[in-house]
Design a protein around this motif. Structure first.
Motif, PDB file in Angstrom:
ATOM      1  N   SER A  65       0.817  -1.209   0.000  1.00 24.30           N
ATOM      2  CA  SER A  65       0.000   0.000   0.000  1.00 24.30           C
ATOM      3  C   SER A  65       0.852   1.260   0.000  1.00 24.30           C
ATOM      4  O   SER A  65       0.376   2.323  -0.394  1.00 24.30           O
ATOM      5  CB  SER A  65      -0.940   0.010   1.212  1.00 24.30           C
ATOM      6  OG  SER A  65      -0.187   0.064   2.421  1.00 24.30           O
ATOM      7  N   HIS A  66       2.113   1.155   0.430  1.00 22.45           N
ATOM      8  CA  HIS A  66       3.026   2.299   0.467  1.00 22.45           C
ATOM      9  C   HIS A  66       4.398   1.853  -0.032  1.00 22.45           C
ATOM     10  O   HIS A  66       4.829   0.725   0.242  1.00 22.45           O
ATOM     11  CB  HIS A  66       3.147   2.853   1.893  1.00 22.45           C
ATOM     12  CG  HIS A  66       1.873   3.461   2.402  1.00 22.45           C
ATOM     13  ND1 HIS A  66       0.784   2.684   2.762  1.00 22.45           N
ATOM     14  CD2 HIS A  66       1.504   4.751   2.602  1.00 22.45           C
ATOM     15  CE1 HIS A  66      -0.194   3.482   3.162  1.00 22.45           C
ATOM     16  NE2 HIS A  66       0.209   4.733   3.079  1.00 22.45           N
ATOM     17  N   SER A  67       5.086   2.743  -0.731  1.00 21.27           N
ATOM     18  CA  SER A  67       6.362   2.386  -1.353  1.00 21.27           C
ATOM     19  C   SER A  67       7.423   1.999  -0.322  1.00 21.27           C
ATOM     20  O   SER A  67       8.309   1.188  -0.603  1.00 21.27           O
ATOM     21  CB  SER A  67       6.878   3.543  -2.211  1.00 21.27           C
ATOM     22  OG  SER A  67       7.087   4.716  -1.426  1.00 21.27           O
ATOM     23  N   ASP A  68       7.339   2.552   0.893  1.00 23.56           N
ATOM     24  CA  ASP A  68       8.319   2.202   1.921  1.00 23.56           C
ATOM     25  C   ASP A  68       8.268   0.716   2.254  1.00 23.56           C
ATOM     26  O   ASP A  68       9.301   0.095   2.545  1.00 23.56           O
ATOM     27  CB  ASP A  68       8.078   3.017   3.196  1.00 23.56           C
ATOM     28  CG  ASP A  68       8.636   4.430   3.090  1.00 23.56           C
ATOM     29  OD1 ASP A  68       9.350   4.710   2.108  1.00 23.56           O
ATOM     30  OD2 ASP A  68       8.361   5.247   3.976  1.00 23.56           O
ATOM     31  N   LEU A  69       7.073   0.132   2.221  1.00 25.80           N
ATOM     32  CA  LEU A  69       6.963  -1.300   2.511  1.00 25.80           C
ATOM     33  C   LEU A  69       7.574  -2.132   1.397  1.00 25.80           C
ATOM     34  O   LEU A  69       8.130  -3.207   1.648  1.00 25.80           O
ATOM     35  CB  LEU A  69       5.504  -1.702   2.722  1.00 25.80           C
ATOM     36  CG  LEU A  69       4.942  -1.523   4.125  1.00 25.80           C
ATOM     37  CD1 LEU A  69       3.547  -2.143   4.208  1.00 25.80           C
ATOM     38  CD2 LEU A  69       5.845  -2.112   5.183  1.00 25.80           C
TER      39      LEU A  69
END
Length: 257
Positions: free
Chosen positions: A80-84
């Protein structure tokens, strides 16, 4: 005391996850991205979610591949988020972290606060930098594939594990059943293509790290962190940044081919 009924909102979220896995005209990557986004919106305490499809390695498959725990390769994932996505790349590279442990041990893995963790020394700094403080990850196996479903938070101790763990297990089961029944990973040619892409991504990351290590005189960990920072700054995956660097290096004047 009898077992309490599953709350209606939990059933709705589970059905939504399952429907996204079977939606017509939605490719695997899109379905996984939508599943992770739905979980990030719907699970209490969750600020981001990660859904990963892993493929068991058979004899002859492992040549040239980096495997999680020596037994699985990433086929596809949705974050859901690029950091993950960045955090997953790091887990896969160092063979450590909650998703890797979940697929290796085939059990739920919980993280109360990564600042108190000592299980994954080569992964923890990336988790901190990516804002991944707390998580609950659950694996669900179907045939030779495993789905790991992880809910994550930027706050330590964000989850009531007793309440959230059964929910994550339910979401993982719905996601796995939907993807399996839709036949997304049954076709052998498609599986092979996904596996080659996953293997290629890891290989090109290693190649890009080598270029940076040579150019900057730094170590492998520092080279990876620079790739990660560039990816985060440009909202790209680490593998895409690595491919660009490798391509630019190959095209540089005077480069020996």
């Amino acid at each position: 005391m009898g077992e309490s009924a599953t709350p209606a909102w939990v059933e709705r979220l589970a059905r939504e996850i399952g429907a996204l896995g079977q939606a017509e005209g939605s490719g695997p990557e899109r379905a996984l991205d939508r599943m992770s986004a739905a979980a990030a919106r719907g699970v209490p305490g969750c600020s981001a979610a990660l859904v990963v499809i892993w493929r068991a390695v058979r004899p002859g498959d492992e040549e040239g591949a980096r495997c999680a725990g020596g037994s699985h390769v990433v086929v596809d994932y949705g974050a859901s988020h690029s950091d993950l996505a960045t955090a997953l790349e790091r887990q896969y590279t160092v063979d450590q972290g909650p998703a890797v442990e979940a697929v290796r041990e085939m059990r739920a893995v919980t993280v109360g606060d990564v600042l108190r963790e000592d299980r994954w020394p080569d992964y923890l700094s990336t988790a901190v930098q990516c804002g991944d403080r707390a998580s609950v990850t659950y694996p669900c196996q179907f045939d030779e594939e495993v789905v790991t479903f992880g809910v994550h938070s930027g706050r330590g101790d964000a989850f009531d594990v007793e309440a959230v763990a059964p929910l994550v297990a339910l979401l993982a089961e719905h996601a796995a059943m939907a993807l399996h029944s839709a036949g997304r990973y049954v076709d052998a040619a498609r599986e092979a293509a996904h596996m080659r892409r996953a293997m290629s991504a890891r290989a090109v990351i290693d190649q890009a790290k080598g270029i940076m290590m040579h150019a900057r005189g730094c170590g492998a960990a520092e080279a990876f962190e620079e790739l990660r920072r560039v990816a985060q700054r440009n909202r790209m995956k680490v593998a895409d940044v690595a491919r660009r660097l490798v391509a630019e290096n190959a095209e540089a004047p005077g480069r020996t081919r």
